[in-house]
Each structure stands twice: as structure tokens, then as C-alpha cells.
Design a protein around this motif. Structure first.
Motif, PDB file in Angstrom:
ATOM      1  N   LEU A 163      41.750 -12.272 -55.058  1.00  0.00           N
ATOM      2  CA  LEU A 163      41.051 -13.490 -55.470  1.00  0.00           C
ATOM      3  C   LEU A 163      42.025 -14.551 -55.941  1.00  0.00           C
ATOM      4  O   LEU A 163      41.830 -15.741 -55.698  1.00  0.00           O
ATOM      5  CB  LEU A 163      40.036 -13.168 -56.565  1.00  0.00           C
ATOM      6  CG  LEU A 163      38.793 -12.470 -56.064  1.00  0.00           C
ATOM      7  CD1 LEU A 163      37.918 -12.070 -57.229  1.00  0.00           C
ATOM      8  CD2 LEU A 163      38.011 -13.370 -55.132  1.00  0.00           C
TER       9      LEU A 163
ATOM     10  N   ILE B 198      43.264 -16.354 -53.096  1.00  0.00           N
ATOM     11  CA  ILE B 198      42.324 -17.379 -52.620  1.00  0.00           C
ATOM     12  C   ILE B 198      42.488 -18.663 -53.422  1.00  0.00           C
ATOM     13  O   ILE B 198      42.513 -19.762 -52.870  1.00  0.00           O
ATOM     14  CB  ILE B 198      40.881 -16.866 -52.732  1.00  0.00           C
ATOM     15  CG1 ILE B 198      40.675 -15.703 -51.790  1.00  0.00           C
ATOM     16  CG2 ILE B 198      39.898 -17.974 -52.401  1.00  0.00           C
ATOM     17  CD1 ILE B 198      39.437 -14.931 -52.091  1.00  0.00           C
TER      18      ILE B 198
ATOM     19  N   ALA C 273      40.782 -28.787 -44.623  1.00  0.00           N
ATOM     20  CA  ALA C 273      39.516 -28.127 -44.278  1.00  0.00           C
ATOM     21  C   ALA C 273      39.782 -26.824 -43.534  1.00  0.00           C
ATOM     22  O   ALA C 273      39.159 -25.794 -43.813  1.00  0.00           O
ATOM     23  CB  ALA C 273      38.655 -29.061 -43.420  1.00  0.00           C
ATOM     24  N   ILE C 274      40.750 -26.870 -42.599  1.00  0.00           N
ATOM     25  CA  ILE C 274      41.044 -25.668 -41.834  1.00  0.00           C
ATOM     26  C   ILE C 274      41.661 -24.596 -42.727  1.00  0.00           C
ATOM     27  O   ILE C 274      41.375 -23.400 -42.591  1.00  0.00           O
ATOM     28  CB  ILE C 274      42.006 -26.018 -40.668  1.00  0.00           C
ATOM     29  CG1 ILE C 274      41.263 -26.879 -39.653  1.00  0.00           C
ATOM     30  CG2 ILE C 274      42.537 -24.782 -39.995  1.00  0.00           C
ATOM     31  CD1 ILE C 274      40.125 -26.190 -38.972  1.00  0.00           C
TER      32      ILE C 274
ATOM     33  N   VAL D 223      41.032 -24.030 -45.891  1.00  0.00           N
ATOM     34  CA  VAL D 223      39.966 -23.345 -46.627  1.00  0.00           C
ATOM     35  C   VAL D 223      39.133 -22.492 -45.674  1.00  0.00           C
ATOM     36  O   VAL D 223      38.819 -21.334 -45.952  1.00  0.00           O
ATOM     37  CB  VAL D 223      39.071 -24.372 -47.359  1.00  0.00           C
ATOM     38  CG1 VAL D 223      37.897 -23.682 -48.004  1.00  0.00           C
ATOM     39  CG2 VAL D 223      39.868 -25.115 -48.385  1.00  0.00           C
ATOM     40  N   LEU D 224      38.806 -23.082 -44.510  1.00  0.00           N
ATOM     41  CA  LEU D 224      37.911 -22.398 -43.574  1.00  0.00           C
ATOM     42  C   LEU D 224      38.536 -21.107 -43.066  1.00  0.00           C
ATOM     43  O   LEU D 224      37.908 -20.044 -43.081  1.00  0.00           O
ATOM     44  CB  LEU D 224      37.609 -23.340 -42.407  1.00  0.00           C
ATOM     45  CG  LEU D 224      36.615 -22.885 -41.359  1.00  0.00           C
ATOM     46  CD1 LEU D 224      35.284 -22.664 -42.011  1.00  0.00           C
ATOM     47  CD2 LEU D 224      36.495 -23.935 -40.284  1.00  0.00           C
TER      48      LEU D 224
ATOM     49  N   TYR E  18      41.787 -19.533 -43.944  1.00  0.00           N
ATOM     50  CA  TYR E  18      42.428 -18.597 -44.863  1.00  0.00           C
ATOM     51  C   TYR E  18      41.479 -18.120 -45.939  1.00  0.00           C
ATOM     52  O   TYR E  18      41.234 -16.924 -46.089  1.00  0.00           O
ATOM     53  CB  TYR E  18      43.680 -19.221 -45.467  1.00  0.00           C
ATOM     54  CG  TYR E  18      44.830 -19.176 -44.502  1.00  0.00           C
ATOM     55  CD1 TYR E  18      45.553 -18.012 -44.321  1.00  0.00           C
ATOM     56  CD2 TYR E  18      45.150 -20.277 -43.730  1.00  0.00           C
ATOM     57  CE1 TYR E  18      46.574 -17.958 -43.409  1.00  0.00           C
ATOM     58  CE2 TYR E  18      46.172 -20.231 -42.818  1.00  0.00           C
ATOM     59  CZ  TYR E  18      46.883 -19.066 -42.666  1.00  0.00           C
ATOM     60  OH  TYR E  18      47.883 -19.005 -41.746  1.00  0.00           O
ATOM     61  N   ALA E  19      40.923 -19.082 -46.706  1.00  0.00           N
ATOM     62  CA  ALA E  19      40.060 -18.669 -47.812  1.00  0.00           C
ATOM     63  C   ALA E  19      38.743 -18.099 -47.302  1.00  0.00           C
ATOM     64  O   ALA E  19      38.205 -17.152 -47.870  1.00  0.00           O
ATOM     65  CB  ALA E  19      39.811 -19.857 -48.733  1.00  0.00           C
ATOM     66  N   GLY E  20      38.229 -18.663 -46.197  1.00  0.00           N
ATOM     67  CA  GLY E  20      36.891 -18.286 -45.765  1.00  0.00           C
ATOM     68  C   GLY E  20      36.831 -17.113 -44.820  1.00  0.00           C
ATOM     69  O   GLY E  20      35.801 -16.458 -44.700  1.00  0.00           O
ATOM     70  N   ALA E  21      37.912 -16.836 -44.094  1.00  0.00           N
ATOM     71  CA  ALA E  21      37.822 -15.772 -43.090  1.00  0.00           C
ATOM     72  C   ALA E  21      38.870 -14.684 -43.314  1.00  0.00           C
ATOM     73  O   ALA E  21      38.530 -13.511 -43.468  1.00  0.00           O
ATOM     74  CB  ALA E  21      37.962 -16.365 -41.704  1.00  0.00           C
TER      75      ALA E  21
ATOM     76  N   MET F  26      40.845 -14.017 -45.913  1.00  0.00           N
ATOM     77  CA  MET F  26      40.770 -13.333 -47.207  1.00  0.00           C
ATOM     78  C   MET F  26      39.490 -12.513 -47.332  1.00  0.00           C
ATOM     79  O   MET F  26      39.465 -11.511 -48.039  1.00  0.00           O
ATOM     80  CB  MET F  26      40.861 -14.353 -48.345  1.00  0.00           C
ATOM     81  CG  MET F  26      42.232 -14.955 -48.509  1.00  0.00           C
ATOM     82  SD  MET F  26      43.551 -13.746 -48.489  1.00  0.00           S
ATOM     83  CE  MET F  26      43.174 -12.829 -49.952  1.00  0.00           C
ATOM     84  N   VAL F  27      38.437 -12.946 -46.631  1.00  0.00           N
ATOM     85  CA  VAL F  27      37.207 -12.141 -46.654  1.00  0.00           C
ATOM     86  C   VAL F  27      37.494 -10.761 -46.074  1.00  0.00           C
ATOM     87  O   VAL F  27      37.049  -9.741 -46.613  1.00  0.00           O
ATOM     88  CB  VAL F  27      36.082 -12.840 -45.863  1.00  0.00           C
ATOM     89  CG1 VAL F  27      34.894 -11.917 -45.695  1.00  0.00           C
ATOM     90  CG2 VAL F  27      35.656 -14.098 -46.552  1.00  0.00           C
ATOM     91  N   LEU F  28      38.287 -10.735 -45.005  1.00  0.00           N
ATOM     92  CA  LEU F  28      38.619  -9.446 -44.399  1.00  0.00           C
ATOM     93  C   LEU F  28      39.504  -8.614 -45.334  1.00  0.00           C
ATOM     94  O   LEU F  28      39.334  -7.396 -45.437  1.00  0.00           O
ATOM     95  CB  LEU F  28      39.309  -9.660 -43.053  1.00  0.00           C
ATOM     96  CG  LEU F  28      38.390 -10.286 -42.004  1.00  0.00           C
ATOM     97  CD1 LEU F  28      39.126 -10.482 -40.709  1.00  0.00           C
ATOM     98  CD2 LEU F  28      37.171  -9.425 -41.780  1.00  0.00           C
TER      99      LEU F  28
END
Lengths: 422, 168
Positions: free
Chosen positions: B32, B35, B55-56, B58-59, B61-64, B66-68
């Protein structure tokens, strides 16, 4: 003046989304009831006024606020408390780039009826909403409960899978509008219904719609909280207002999703067949027509309500509910219709025309948005839930290739058209 | 562009997050803070007018990505790891190399850091980035895409079971 606009831009969008939530809950209750041939909530009342079940929401709020707020013993408190906050935050801030009406000229300044007209536009929405998955993940993990964990894992895999299809569908719209800004996409669609993107990009529209259902975790993609399998999924351990925040976030997501579908595929604030200029120049005539139509509808419903009045039906204050709404509606209809007929199309000053055009456009947006918000509920009470492997197969083997195909076809068509006309 | 205060704010988030990744004992907390670090980086991109990149960032790295990461951490249900602060020869060498890199970076990058540097308005927009990617940097861009495709195919082959009959 600038400060006033600034404050309005900060206040209106969250208020709009938050006020849509009780309406959505009412839709859900009443809609599910009528789909299942029940009556739905009709008991809670204030002095006999039930508003067809809307008052039931107040009872809900009181229940949720006064309920004991339990934090289980073995949870990670920081993440447990943070998760619902992320959920509601993400739900509300994504509305920022959606325009509610055409830009308005006030004096020297051009005021956009949206919080921010970003160049990256829709990418901002995706970036923020992709953070929404953390609320579900953290809630599932920090609850220290295997059902919650399973719900969190399901949500994570599902949202990441469908985000790809969601992101790829809008590329076709970018190519058509030659911009990624939402207001530009809306403006490009124009007032003509056949130029709206659901006609121009039907495949993209269907994929986007399905993917949005998956992103908001609604049936048929509500596996993260599938109650027949994993209790309540990621929010099993939550109670009181923390549960309510998840609940509100789900509806906030639906409202924003409906707003996005409207803006991207159904012309946003565009009024069918009427440009902003038409609305402004012909404002007196359209105002006249609008007042007459609204009066007529009010008259109809007023008379309908009045005809429902029967003394001694419930033998308490509820008997008079129809009168409380029927008489004002009836009087309003008479006043509005009468003044419209006798004093005739009114001349409007310049600011009046601008205001009228903006209001009509905002209403157009609101009607479309409400329909798509209602569609979420319609689908939920109609379709059963997918199985987990079906969701994954459908996302990766069905939606993703189709979304890619859509981009290729759009590109080829644009190139072909460019060669023939340019 | 913007107040230096924002630069310091985002820089603090980036560095604080990075420190958190190394020093927090809970693997999920580490992920976290990474992130947070990435989100702060996105803020720095915004200050540099590179909105698209932000935007990319966040979309993707943070959104995809790091989710994995978190998905795997949750799946394996990793325990807190105890950090042992003992000085070994390897860590000493690592420290010296990192210090060297830090000195080089500070000496060479700090000068233009507070310069505005960006004059072109289209620099960070989608149009600007797209133009650069499909004209000047077309070949590197294609090579990277090819590399990614190879990586994906490799991952699929590695993840596949040995017996082809079982996989169907």
C-alpha cells in the motif's frame, strides 16, 4: 462571481450524487417489488405521508446510524475503517468530468457546467475508479474472515479483467471525437439522435455497458458479495454506518456509471434534434410548450390522486395523503396552464434564454441518466448470477477481443471515409 | 507551473511511500505504501504538465499492477516478516552503490529540477504523447510492444500445465 461559481462547482456534484442514492434505493425496493409482484415498502410514514415508500429511506437512515457499530476483535483497524471511506470517495469524485449542460457564457467568461474539463477526460475516471478496487480488497483482507477474503479476491480479479475491456471500448469514441475530453465527446455527438455514439459505435456501447455492470459489482456480476456462496462477501463483518457507506458507494457507482453511459453514448446533455442555439433563440416558444406540457401532466396526476381519496380507508392520517399531493398539483396545473394560455409566450431577456437552455439540457441529461440508473435495477431483478469461471471466460475471451475488433473496425472505417471525402 | 509547495508535498509522499515499502513489516502495508508512492509520482507528473502520463501512471500502476501484487499477497496470506538489521558484506556494498547513485543523481539532476523546463503547451497531452510515440519514437515503441507480447506468451507457457490434456 468567480468564487460563487467555484463554490457551486464544489457543492453541486457531490450533492447530486448523494441525493440520487436514496432515489436509487427507492427504485431498487419498489422495482424489485413490482418485478416480483409484491407491493414493496409502504408502511413508514411521517404524519401519514409515505410518498410511495420514499419515506422508508428515513427509517433506514435512522436504523443504520443508531445501530451498534461493531469492529471485530481480530481485524486490522486502520484498513477496516479506511476501506468504506475509499469506496464512497471513489464513487463521488468520478462525476467531476461529466458535463451537465453546454458551456454557458456569463459576461466575458465561458463557464463549463462541470467541475473540470480535463484533456485526459475519461482516463481520469478510469484512473480514479480503478482505485475503487482497493476498498473491496482491503475490506476483504482486513476483516480476517475467509468469506470476506474470498469476496475481496473475486472483486479484484473481476474488476481488473473488465477494466481492460472498458478502457478499450472508449478508444473508438476518442477516434470519432478526436479527443478524450468528455465534454468534447458530448459536443461531437450533436443533437441528431442518429449521430449519437450508441448508433455510431453499437459494439462499443454494448461492451461498455456490460463492463460497467462488472465494475460496479452488480448482478449478474455480483460475485464479490454472492450471498448464497460467501455470506455477504467483502462486507460480511461490517455493520452500522460502515456497512451503509459500502451500500451508498454501490449506488453512487451506479449513478456515475449511468452518467457516463449517458455522456459517452447518448449525447450527454444534448436535447434530441435541438442545438443550444435553437434552444436559446426559440426559448419563449419552448418555455411555453414546456409549461403547458408540465401543467397537463400535473393536472392528470393531480386528478388521479384526488380520485383516489376515500374517507375511512385507513382510518388515520394516511387517508389524507392523496389530498396533500393532489390539491397542490391540481392548483399548480391550473395556475401554470392558465397563465400560459392567457398571458401567452413570454418574452425572455438574454440571461433568461441562457438559463432556460441550460436547464432544459440538464433535464435532458437527468432523464437519460435516471433511465440508465433504473436499468441497473431492472437487470438485477431479471438475470441470475454468473458462475465465477463464466465471468472470467466471458471477460477475457469474449469482451476483450471484441473491444479490440471494435478499435480496428473503427480505424478502418475512418480511414476509408477520410480517403473518400478528404 | 504551480506552487513549489505542491512539489514538496508530492515529493514527500513519494519518498515517504518508498521508505514505507522497505521498513514496514506487514507485506500488505508495504504494497500500500508503494501505491502511495506511485500516486505521489502521478502528482509530480501533473506539476510537469504531463497529465496523460499522470492518468496512465495511476491507471496502470496503482490501479492494475499493484492490485495484482496485493491479490498475490492476499492469496498466499503472507505473515509479517521480521526485519533483521544486521550489517553484512553484501548490504554494505549495496549501500555504497546506492550512495554513489544518489550522489550522481543529485549532482546532475538538481540543477534543472526547479527550472520550469516545459514551454510547449501540447507537451503532456494525449496528442503530444501520441505524436511522439508514432513518429520520433516509433521503433523503440514497437520494440517494447514486441517485448511485452513475448513476455505475455512466455508467462502463458510457464503457467500452463505440463500435460496438455489436463489444461483443456
Amino acid at each position: 462571481m468567480d468564487i460563487l461559481i467555484f463554490i457551486l462547482k464544489i457543492v453541486i456534484p457531490p450533492v447530486l450524487v448523494l441525493n440520487f442514492i436514496p432515489l436509487m434505493i427507492w427504485f431498487e425496493r419498489k422495482g424489485s417489488a413490482y418485478i416480483q409482484e409484491r407491493r414493496g415498502p409502504n408502511r413508514a410514514h411521517i404524519l401519514g405521508i409515505r410518498l410511495g415508500g420514499i419515506i422508508h429511506n428515513f427509517a433506514d437512515v435512522i436504523k443504520l446510524i443508531t445501530k451498534e457499530d461493531i469492529i471485530p476483535a481480530n481485524v486490522n483497524r486502520l484498513y477496516f475503517i479506511g476501506a468504506p471511506l475509499i469506496a464512497i470517495f471513489v464513487g463521488i469524485v468520478t462525476i467531476a468530468v461529466v458535463p451537465l449542460a453546454d458551456s454557458v457564457q456569463i459576461g466575458e467568461k465561458l463557464v463549463h457546467i462541470q467541475v473540470a474539463d480535463l484533456n485526459v477526460g475519461i482516463l481520469y475516471v478510469f484512473a480514479i475508479s480503478s482505485l475503487g478496487v482497493y476498498s473491496v480488497l482491503l475490506a476483504g483482507w482486513s476483516s480476517n474472515n475467509k468469506y470476506s477474503l474470498l469476496g475481496g479476491l473475486r472483486a479484484a480479479s473481476q474488476m481488473v479483467s473488465y477494466e481492460l475491456a472498458l478502457g478499450l471500448t472508449v478508444v473508438g469514441l476518442f477516434m470519432l471525437a478526436e479527443s478524450a475530453s468528455v465534454s468534447e465527446i458530448v459536443r461531437h455527438q450533436g443533437p441528431h439522435v442518429l449521430h449519437w455514439n450508441f448508433v455510431q459505435q453499437p459494439l462499443a456501447f454494448i461492451i461498455f455497458w456490460i463492463a460497467v455492470f462488472a465494475e460496479t459489482n452488480r448482478t449478474p456480476f455480483d460475485l464479490p458479495e454472492g450471498e448464497s456462496e460467501i455470506v455477504a462477501g467483502y462486507h460480511t463483518e461490517y455493520s452500522s454506518m460502515k456497512f451503509a457507506l459500502f451500500f451508498m458507494a454501490e449506488y453512487a457507482h451506479m449513478v456515475v456509471a449511468a452518467a457516463l453511459i449517458t455522456a459517452l453514448f447518448f449525447g450527454g446533455w444534448q436535447v434530441p434534434f435541438l442545438t443550444t442555439l435553437d434552444l436559446k433563440t426559440q426559448a419563449p416558444f419552448y418555455l411555453y410548450v414546456t409549461v403547458l406540457t408540465v401543467s397537463f401532466i400535473a393536472l392528470f396526476f393531480g386528478l388521479l390522486l384526488l380520485s383516489q381519496f376515500k374517507k375511512g380507508k385507513y382510518r388515520d392520517a394516511r387517508d389524507y395523503e392523496v389530498l396533500v399531493f393532489g390539491i397542490p398539483l391540481f392548483l399548480l396545473a391550473l395556475a401554470g396552464g392558465g397563465s400560459a394560455i392567457f398571458t401567452g409566450p413570454w418574452a425572455l431577456p438574454e440571461w433568461g434564454r441562457v438559463l432556460f437552455a441550460a436547464l432544459v439540457q440538464a433535464t435532458s441529461f437527468g432523464i437519460k441518466m435516471t433511465f440508465f440508473a433504473f436499468f441497473f435495477i431492472w437487470i438485477r431483478w431479471t438475470l441470475p448470477r454468473f458462475r465465477y469461471d463464466q465471468v472470467m471466460n466471458f471477460g477475457w475471451k469474449g469482451m476483450l477481443p471484441l473491444a479490440l475488433l471494435n478499435i480496428v473496425v473503427t480505424g478502418v472505417v475512418l480511414l476509408w471515409k477520410g480517403n473518400h471525402h478528404g | 507551473m504551480g506552487d513549489p509547495i505542491f512539489f514538496y508535498l508530492f515529493a514527500t509522499i513519494v519518498i515517504g511511500g518508498a521508505i514505507g515499502v522497505v521498513f514496514l513489516s506487514n507485506p500488505l502495508s508495504s504494497a500500500l505504501s508503494l501505491i502511495f508512492s506511485l500516486a505521489g509520482l502521478a502528482g509530480l507528473f501533473v506539476l510537469l504538465q504531463a497529465h496523460f502520463l499522470a492518468a496512465i501512471q495511476v491507471l496502470v500502476y496503482a490501479g492494475a499492477v499493484m492490485v495484482l501484487f496485493i491479490f498475490v499477497i492476499m492469496m498466499l496470506n503472507l505473515e509479517d516478516c521480521k526485519k533483521h538489521l544486521k550489517v553484512s558484506f553484501a548490504s554494505l556494498i549495496g549501500f555504497v552503490i546506492a550512495l554513489n547513485l544518489a550522489i550522481v543523481l543529485v549532482m546532475h539532476v538538481s540543477a534543472p529540477l526547479f527550472d520550469d523546463g516545459v514551454s510547449d503547451k501540447t507537451f503532456g497531452t494525449i496528442e503530444g504523447v501520441g505524436q511522439l510515440m508514432l513518429t520520433r519514437y516509433l521503433i523503440p515503441f514497437e520494440i517494447v510492444s514486441l517485448l511485452l507480447t513475448i513476455a505475455i506468451v512466455g508467462a502463458v507457457i510457464l503457467a500452463k500445465k505440463d500435460n496438455p490434456k489436463e489444461t483443456t
